[in-house]
Design an enzyme around this catalytic site. Structure first.
Site, PDB file in Angstrom:
ATOM      1  N   ALA A  28      33.801  37.478   5.164  1.00 39.24           N
ATOM      2  CA  ALA A  28      34.147  36.899   6.464  1.00 39.24           C
ATOM      3  C   ALA A  28      35.612  37.207   6.776  1.00 39.24           C
ATOM      4  O   ALA A  28      36.360  37.652   5.905  1.00 39.24           O
ATOM      5  CB  ALA A  28      33.940  35.391   6.439  1.00 39.24           C
ATOM      6  N   LYS A  29      35.990  37.002   7.985  1.00 38.74           N
ATOM      7  CA  LYS A  29      37.398  37.091   8.374  1.00 38.74           C
ATOM      8  C   LYS A  29      37.561  36.280   9.645  1.00 38.74           C
ATOM      9  O   LYS A  29      36.592  36.059  10.367  1.00 38.74           O
ATOM     10  CB  LYS A  29      37.776  38.552   8.654  1.00 38.74           C
ATOM     11  CG  LYS A  29      39.229  38.850   8.417  1.00 38.74           C
ATOM     12  CD  LYS A  29      39.491  39.157   6.958  1.00 38.74           C
ATOM     13  CE  LYS A  29      40.949  39.396   6.679  1.00 38.74           C
ATOM     14  NZ  LYS A  29      41.147  39.876   5.299  1.00 38.74           N
ATOM     15  N   GLY A  30      38.787  35.824   9.913  1.00 41.29           N
ATOM     16  CA  GLY A  30      38.985  35.043  11.116  1.00 41.29           C
ATOM     17  C   GLY A  30      40.433  35.049  11.516  1.00 41.29           C
ATOM     18  O   GLY A  30      41.264  35.706  10.878  1.00 41.29           O
TER      19      GLY A  30
END
Ligand code: NAD
Length: 427
Positions: free
Chosen positions: A116-118
């Site tokens: 994931a990344k954000g």
């Protein structure tokens, strides 16, 4: 704890379309694996993309609205894992590419996480510490259904740090009515961080470099190295490589390159860098350009600054026998075949810098056990896992007769695809 400090704005991976650029390598690996179309489509598409609005009352009393994102690329292997980046020019495509890389990185590192990344689209250099804390807490509150120690575990990335992780952990804990330190990694030690986390990426780079040198029959004692970037990854990598007897003849940061044929005094460079936040004026070597650093006559080159540094333009001029990618995406897809044709052994980013996420995994394990390991245990386990990951990628590359980069993609995609197959499609 130190005051929050800001690094330079996060750069864009590829101004055209970073996700497509990542997919160029993915597509070749998928073809080698003869991946069936449905699985290909599944692995190409993020499983969840969340956008939230973050209204904040600024210090001057006015309300400003920021945008926050979290993209979960894949969670077949376990809860998703990946950093939070704050930058004014953050794009969804950039986050999508970085999230996919996390999926492949965790698969190669053999840790039970998805990718994931954000981040939040904001310019941290223009925010006061109070505004930054408000943004972080409201972002976390809006992501309550996404984050969780069994669901999705953020970590620091560009322009975010230990303090921001502490605010995320505290906000999450307030909402769930218990202290939940396993919800983020990269936290301060005092609230459940891990010993060795700060140095983990550089230590992994060192292990990967030694493994690559052994494969090439190069002895560390007689070898020379250049390191681009002197932040967390670059400075620790340089120091640990020099501890192994490798002569680090050049380093660089945003202020330019520094060359000393007898070897850079790394203790002095680190000390200066910590005090002045730049190597400028350190007197550690003769000034050269950042381009020169990449093209020096060395055995090993460690790009540890930012993406798109080795391109079709300069790949042919690189003299290093081995490139160990400390940074994410330092080599463009167009540069890959040029380096391959010249016999340069490239240890790809998704393997070379996976030491960071591996110790993040150790941090999460320790938080959940409520039992904290010694530095020696963390380092020994990290070194063992890096060795295993390196050998697995190397053997996959040999088996398919491809570069280590493609070998890494093949290994990762195959593992996630097999997981998907065995779990089946729920409908
Ligand atoms: P950092 O901000 O601590 O350091 C970046 C360094 O690069 C600084 O010294 C900066 O001056 C230098 N730099 C910037 N532009 C440059 C240029 N054009 N030429 C030469 N130097 C330049 O960042 P970091 O945490 O060390 O991360 C570096 C890279 O490693 C990034 O790509 C990051 O995504 C990747 N990475 C970091 C970790 C980690 O644990 N920190 C883990 C995996 C990957």
């Amino acid at each position: 704890m130190d005051a929050v400090t800001y690094k330079e704005p996060a750069p864009i991976l590829d101004k055209e379309n970073p996700f497509e650029s990542m997919m160029e390598r993915f597509d070749v690996a998928a073809e080698l694996l003869e991946l069936e179309r449905g699985v290909y489509e599944y692995l190409k598409t993020p499983v969840k993309q969340v956008t939230v609005s973050i209204p904040i009352q600024m210090d001057n009393g006015e309300i400003e609205v920021f945008e926050g994102y979290r993209i979960i690329h894949n969670d077949a292997l376990g809860p998703s894992k990946g950093g939070i980046r704050y930058a004014p020019d953050l794009t969804v495509d950039e986050i999508k590419a970085l999230a996919a890389w996390m999926t492949w990185k965790c698969a190669i590192a053999n840790i039970p996480f998805g990718g994931a990344k954000g981040g939040v689209k904001c310019d941290p250099t223009r925010l006061t510490p109070v505004e930054l804390e408000k943004i972080t807490r409201r972002f976390t509150a809006n992501m309550l259904d996404v984050f969780g120690p069994d669901k999705d575990i953020p970590a620091p990335d560009m322009n975010t740090n230990e303090q921001i992780m502490a605010w995320i952990m505290d906000t999450y804990s307030m909402h769930v009515r218990r202290t939940e330190n396993a919800v983020v990694t990269g936290k301060p030690l005092i609230i459940g961080g891990s010993l060795g986390r700060r140095e983990a990426t550089g230590r992994g780079v060192m292990v990967a470099t030694l493994a690559a040198m052994a494969r090439k029959g190069i002895s560390p004692k007689q070898s020379k190295c250049a390191v681009q970037g002197f932040g967390n990854v670059g400075s620790v990598s340089a120091k640990l490589l020099s501890d192994q007897g490798i002569r680090v003849i050049a380093v660089s940061d945003v202020s330019g390159g520094y060359y000393n044929k007898d070897g850079i005094d790394l203790a002095k460079a680190m000390d200066w860098g910590q005090k002045h936040r730049t190597l400028e004026g350190s007197g550690i070597g003769d000034s050269i350009t950042n381009e020169d650093v990449l093209e020096l006559e060395v055995d090993v080159l460690v790009p540890a600054a930012k993406e798109d540094q080795i391109t079709a333009k300069n790949a042919g001029k690189i003299k290093a026998k081995i490139i160990v990618e400390g940074a994410n995406g330092p080599t463009t897809a167009k540069a890959d075949p040029i380096l391959d044709a010249n016999g340069v052994l490239v240890v790809p980013d998704i393997l070379a810098n996976s030491g960071g996420v591996t110790v993040s995994y150790f941090e999460w394990v320790q938080d959940r056990q409520g039992y904290f390991w010694t530095l020696d245990r963390v380092n020994r386990r990290l070194e063992r896992m890096m060795h295993d990951a390196f050998n697995n990628v190397f053997h996959t590359a040999e088996k398919y007769n491809v570069s280590m980069r493609l070998g890494a993609y093949v290994l990762a995609i195959d593992k996630v695809a097999k997981t998907l197959k065995v779990r089946g499609i729920y409908a």
